[in-house]
Scaffold this motif. Structure first.
Motif, PDB file in Angstrom:
ATOM      1  N   TYR A 321       1.446  -1.269   0.016  1.00 41.57           N
ATOM      2  CA  TYR A 321       0.299  -0.423  -0.208  1.00 41.57           C
ATOM      3  C   TYR A 321       0.713   1.043   0.326  1.00 41.57           C
ATOM      4  O   TYR A 321       2.083   1.549   0.353  1.00 41.57           O
ATOM      5  N   LYS A 335      -3.643   5.248  -0.476  1.00 36.20           N
ATOM      6  CA  LYS A 335      -4.296   4.836  -2.076  1.00 36.20           C
ATOM      7  C   LYS A 335      -4.967   3.781  -2.403  1.00 36.20           C
ATOM      8  O   LYS A 335      -4.045   2.586  -2.157  1.00 36.20           O
ATOM      9  N   SER A 336      -6.039   4.174  -2.588  1.00 33.73           N
ATOM     10  CA  SER A 336      -7.118   2.876  -2.629  1.00 33.73           C
ATOM     11  C   SER A 336      -5.822   2.261  -4.052  1.00 33.73           C
ATOM     12  O   SER A 336      -5.830   2.766  -4.798  1.00 33.73           O
ATOM     13  N   ALA A 341     -12.118   4.593  -4.373  1.00 36.84           N
ATOM     14  CA  ALA A 341     -11.739   3.944  -3.090  1.00 36.84           C
ATOM     15  C   ALA A 341     -13.113   3.407  -2.029  1.00 36.84           C
ATOM     16  O   ALA A 341     -13.421   2.829  -1.292  1.00 36.84           O
ATOM     17  N   PHE A 344     -13.169  -0.206  -3.294  1.00 35.04           N
ATOM     18  CA  PHE A 344     -12.283  -0.613  -2.109  1.00 35.04           C
ATOM     19  C   PHE A 344     -12.489  -1.010  -0.698  1.00 35.04           C
ATOM     20  O   PHE A 344     -12.337  -2.511   0.123  1.00 35.04           O
ATOM     21  N   CYS A 345     -13.156   0.025   0.333  1.00 35.22           N
ATOM     22  CA  CYS A 345     -14.171  -0.638   1.253  1.00 35.22           C
ATOM     23  C   CYS A 345     -14.742  -1.052   1.207  1.00 35.22           C
ATOM     24  O   CYS A 345     -14.683  -1.763   2.549  1.00 35.22           O
ATOM     25  N   PRO A 357     -13.418   6.166   2.595  1.00 40.50           N
ATOM     26  CA  PRO A 357     -13.219   6.374   1.882  1.00 40.50           C
ATOM     27  C   PRO A 357     -13.527   7.791   1.222  1.00 40.50           C
ATOM     28  O   PRO A 357     -13.847   8.608   2.631  1.00 40.50           O
ATOM     29  N   TYR A 366      -8.581   7.579  -2.483  1.00 41.41           N
ATOM     30  CA  TYR A 366      -7.938   7.073  -1.232  1.00 41.41           C
ATOM     31  C   TYR A 366      -8.735   7.010  -0.300  1.00 41.41           C
ATOM     32  O   TYR A 366     -10.104   6.746   0.097  1.00 41.41           O
ATOM     33  N   VAL A 367      -8.056   6.424   0.785  1.00 37.06           N
ATOM     34  CA  VAL A 367      -9.041   6.119   2.429  1.00 37.06           C
ATOM     35  C   VAL A 367      -8.522   6.427   3.492  1.00 37.06           C
ATOM     36  O   VAL A 367      -6.855   6.468   3.529  1.00 37.06           O
TER      37      VAL A 367
END
Ligand code: PLP
Length: 394
Positions: A321, A335-336, A341, A344-345, A357, A366-367
């Protein structure tokens, strides 16, 4: 009813949404399988002096005075203690009559922005930023102008800022150490910002104030320094809170410090008093005003957060990551691994990882990971972060 207020009240913030999901999920699968990194609630207990002082105050002070109203701008002894502490530690001019006690940073910001802005004014800030800035600015009748920061460092991108000023610009709002990026603005960034604000104030014929939101001032690691803004730019208003430094977010205590050397400082301070009155604050909590007067220069044990940062940032880097250098606060802005994002979450949830997110912080892709949790939870969560990274690597 007021539709705008209805809108604010009926839609929960993404962070609250995830937090509520976490509680539900913990009941279903067991708390040990849920790694909730959503909330910025301090996990370190307040320093012992807080409990000792509260007991002393409760036992020693006249209860009527202790629980009574203070003057609207706050107890004079408290304002004196704060002014003396800032002057002694930062070497800047202070004055208790330019300090206004508040119910935490949220109140400091709403009051300050309401004092500074007229309808149609603009307040410039830099993404990523604390999600409530939009609400606070709009409550003041102004518009939040959201500018991207340098993508590699999240320092201010001056080539973007240069072109963002207009005759409507009332203030620039900064937050360092930053929620959600953990970035601390360098002294060079502050100097350049101060120079540009001087220049643009002249160009547009109005003083552009600098509002600095500082609930994380003391949460910095590895000897990093947080410049004190009034020493660099005269027209500065400091919005401070003890929520994070003393781990007292539920007690609602902080202050506004209007630099006495700012343009129209006296009038601005009176506008602060007026905004506090109009917003119905009356006075900050009396007991905690008396407490903070005796706790100047004291903080919770922030080394716990530093240990968490090192542990988590180190492991995440190892798993592939990437995140900007987090020198302060208690957040990582990662950074996702995929552009969306939110997606991704959602995927992270399958591993029990609750992340936020970046979209609501004005920064898609991004998260935010709030690492103000127990070191044990971080250790237990690492295999989940690793497995999640491996899923993307496939
Ligand atoms: N500003 C920032 C950047 C924050 O992160 C927070 C809370 O998390 C606040 C303001 C509000 O803090 P308070 O609890 O002191 O109102």
């Amino acid at each position: 009813m007021n539709r705008k207020m209805y809108g604010l009240g009926s839609k929960r913030s993404v962070i609250r949404e995830i937090f509520e999901y976490g509680k539900k999920r913990a009941a279903e699968v067991g708390a040990d399988k849920v790694f909730d990194f959503s909330l910025g609630n301090p996990s370190v207990k307040p320093p012992q002096i807080v409990e000792d002082t509260l007991i002393e105050l409760l036992k020693g002070e006249d209860a009527t005075a202790l629980h009574g109203y203070t003057s609207a701008q706050g107890d004079l002894a408290t304002r004196r203690a704060i002014a003396e502490y800032i002057a002694r530690t930062q070497g800047v001019r202070t004055d208790p009559d330019f300090i206004y006690m508040t119910c935490g940073a949220a109140a400091s910001l709403t009051i300050t922005l309401s004092a500074l802005c007229n309808a149609g004014d603009e307040v410039i800030t830099f993404a990523p930023f604390f999600t409530e800035y939009r609400v606070f600015t709009e409550t003041a009748g102004a518009k939040l102008v959201e500018l991207p920061s340098h993508p590699d460092t999240f320092q201010i991108d001056f080539s973007v800022l240069e072109g963002a000023f207009s005759e409507k610009t009332a203030a620039v709002l900064i937050n360092s150490p930053n929620n959600p990026s953990g970035v601390v603005y360098s002294e060079q960034t502050i100097r350049t910002l101060a120079g540009l604000l001087e220049e643009k104030s002249k160009e547009f014929g109005r003083t552009i104030y600098l509002v600095t939101d500082e609930p994380y001032r003391e949460l910095v690691y590895g000897g990093v320094k947080v410049p004190y803004l009034t020493a660099y730019y005269k027209h500065t208003v400091v919005c401070y809170s003890y929520s994070k430094s003393l781990s007292l977010p539920g007690e609602r205590i902080g202050y506004i410090f209007v630099n006495p050397d700012a343009k129209d400082a006296k009038e601005l301070y009176l506008a602060v008093c007026g905004a506090g009155r109009a917003l119905g604050y009356v006075c900050a909590p009396s007991l905690f005003q008396k407490l903070v007067a005796r706790c100047q220069g004291v903080t919770s044990d922030v080394s716990v957060y530093e240990g968490n940062r090192d542990l988590l940032a180190g492991a995440l880097r190892e798993y592939g990551y990437s995140c900007v250098r987090p020198d302060g606060a208690f957040y990582l802005f990662v950074k996702s691994p995929e552009p969306d994002a939110n997606a991704f979450c959602e995927r992270a949830k399958k591993y029990g990882l609750l992340l936020v997110p970046g979209d609501d912080f004005g920064c898609a892709g991004y998260v935010r990971i709030a690492y103000c949790v127990s070191p044990d939870m971080i250790r237990r969560s690492l295999p989940a972060f690793k497995a999640l990274a491996e899923e993307y690597a496939k």
